[in-house]
Motif scaffolding. Structure first.
Motif, PDB file in Angstrom:
ATOM      1  N   SER A   1     -10.804  36.244  -6.547  1.00  0.00           N
ATOM      2  CA  SER A   1      -9.476  36.454  -5.962  1.00  0.00           C
ATOM      3  C   SER A   1      -9.130  35.332  -4.994  1.00  0.00           C
TER       4      SER A   1
ATOM      5  N   SER B   1      -3.334  29.047  -0.221  1.00  0.00           N
ATOM      6  CA  SER B   1      -4.400  29.985  -0.574  1.00  0.00           C
ATOM      7  C   SER B   1      -5.652  29.214  -0.961  1.00  0.00           C
TER       8      SER B   1
ATOM      9  N   GLU C   1      -1.761  35.867  -3.126  1.00  0.00           N
ATOM     10  CA  GLU C   1      -2.890  36.408  -2.375  1.00  0.00           C
ATOM     11  C   GLU C   1      -3.384  37.695  -3.030  1.00  0.00           C
ATOM     12  N   GLY C   2      -4.696  37.785  -3.202  1.00  0.00           N
ATOM     13  CA  GLY C   2      -5.287  38.970  -3.805  1.00  0.00           C
ATOM     14  C   GLY C   2      -5.214  39.008  -5.317  1.00  0.00           C
ATOM     15  N   GLN C   3      -4.521  38.067  -5.918  1.00  0.00           N
ATOM     16  CA  GLN C   3      -4.419  38.024  -7.374  1.00  0.00           C
ATOM     17  C   GLN C   3      -5.757  37.582  -7.972  1.00  0.00           C
ATOM     18  N   PRO C   4      -6.316  38.357  -8.898  1.00  0.00           N
ATOM     19  CA  PRO C   4      -7.577  37.929  -9.523  1.00  0.00           C
ATOM     20  C   PRO C   4      -7.343  36.823 -10.548  1.00  0.00           C
TER      21      PRO C   4
ATOM     22  N   ARG D   1      -7.714  33.813  -1.580  1.00  0.00           N
ATOM     23  CA  ARG D   1      -7.705  34.244  -0.183  1.00  0.00           C
ATOM     24  C   ARG D   1      -6.668  33.424   0.589  1.00  0.00           C
TER      25      ARG D   1
END
Length: 334
Positions: free
Chosen positions: A39, A49, A102-105, A41
């Motif tokens: 993911s 990111s 953000e947080g997207q795998p 950050r």
């Protein structure tokens, strides 16, 4: 006559449809790419990111991109890898500075190179096991001291390899992030060879279901005989479903687009066989080569044998059906 032609058309079409349905589920499962996710950050200091540098890939157009893992909907349910173009702003402590959600795998490693728009399955690291890697073409790669070389190939014994085998992960660990190498796991080659007899059995079952469908058409309107052939067809489909469920082909050895891309298998396994022959003194190479060639011949011979037997049985059935009984003798009563 029209009713009989209609019966043949419907029966054979139904048999082909059921076989294609079972095989489509099998193909979809086999073509699913195994991936290791990571993911993004947030990096508030740089206003972007952070993501693992290994997650930055080269897209179809040659530019940098990420492969986002997204959930499909409806008929396309499941996980899919989509190309997400990005700008590589920099590299800091092994992480790539990019503009990403953000947080997207994203895909960090995959079992084989991704094309985009492919179904994927996230994997968790399992207990490691020993393996041996075959490297095709050493090039400018820096090989470990324990590597064996010969004929343009390299053999890399490994005491611990994280499972499941992800080619990109092993190449990155051996030769560094972004390295390109044709690396094969001999354990996966052996697993592929072990699956060949089951593949030939599945092919034989498919041919047998078509034979039963023909038998059903010939037996009709004899209900008892037609029921016998229909029941046999159902049992064969159940067996086909069980056999296909036991087959798991190594993802790293499969083609990118079409599971039946025989040119890919011919080229890949010709290279692997040449690499194995370059190390005749190694027991693992000798055993792998023997298993691969032996099971390949067994698979081809079994498929040919299945086909010949079914054709002979079909010809015999047609001959017996059209054979006229001998004329009986007439006796006069005295």
């Amino acid at each position: 006559m029209r009713h009989r032609v209609f019966l043949w058309a419907v029966t054979l079409s139904a048999a082909v449809l059921v076989n294609c349905t079972l095989l489509s589920f099998f193909v979809e499962d086999q073509m699913t790419v195994l991936v290791s996710p990571v993911s993004a950050r947030p990096d508030y200091e740089n206003g972007c990111s952070r993501v693992a540098l290994d997650a930055v890939k080269t897209g179809p157009d040659g530019s940098a991109c990420l492969y986002a893992i997204r959930e499909g909907q409806g008929l396309s349910s499941g996980l899919w890898a989509e190309v997400s173009p990005t700008n590589l702003l920099g590299v800091d402590e092994g992480s790539a500075l990019v503009l990403a959600g953000e947080g997207q795998p994203y895909v960090k490693f995959s079992s084989r190179p991704l094309q985009g728009g492919e179904r994927v399955r996230e994997t968790e690291e399992q207990d490691p096991c020993s393996d041996t890697f075959l490297l095709l073409g050493t090039g400018d790669l820096s090989l470990p001291p324990e590597a064996l070389t010969g004929g343009g190939f390299a053999l890399l014994p490994q005491e611990t390899v994280t499972q499941p085998f992800l080619k990109e992960r092993e190449v990155s660990q051996l030769f560094g992030t972004g390295a390109q190498a044709q690396l094969f796991s001999l354990r996966e080659v052996q697993d592929f060879a072990a699956a060949l007899p089951l593949l030939s059995l599945a092919g034989g079952l498919v041919l047998a279901t078509l034979f039963c469908a023909v038998g059903f058409c010939q037996a009709f309107p004899n209900k008892l005989r037609a029921l016998f052939w229909a029941g046999g067809c159902v049992l064969l489909w159940a067996g086909l479903w069980l056999v296909l469920g036991r087959i798991q082909l190594p993802s790293s050895l499969l083609p990118a687009e079409n599971l039946l891309d025989f040119s890919h298998y011919r080229e890949t396994f010709s290279q692997i066989a040449a690499g194995l022959k370059a190390f005749p003194q190694d027991d693992t190479c000798a055993q792998t080569l023997e298993t691969l060639t032996g099971n390949a011949r067994l698979c081809l011979g079994a498929l040919i044998g299945f086909g010949v037997i079914l054709v002979l049985l079909l010809a015999l059935s047609i001959t017996l059906q059209h054979r006229k009984p001998p004329a009986g003798r007439h006796f006069s009563r005295r």
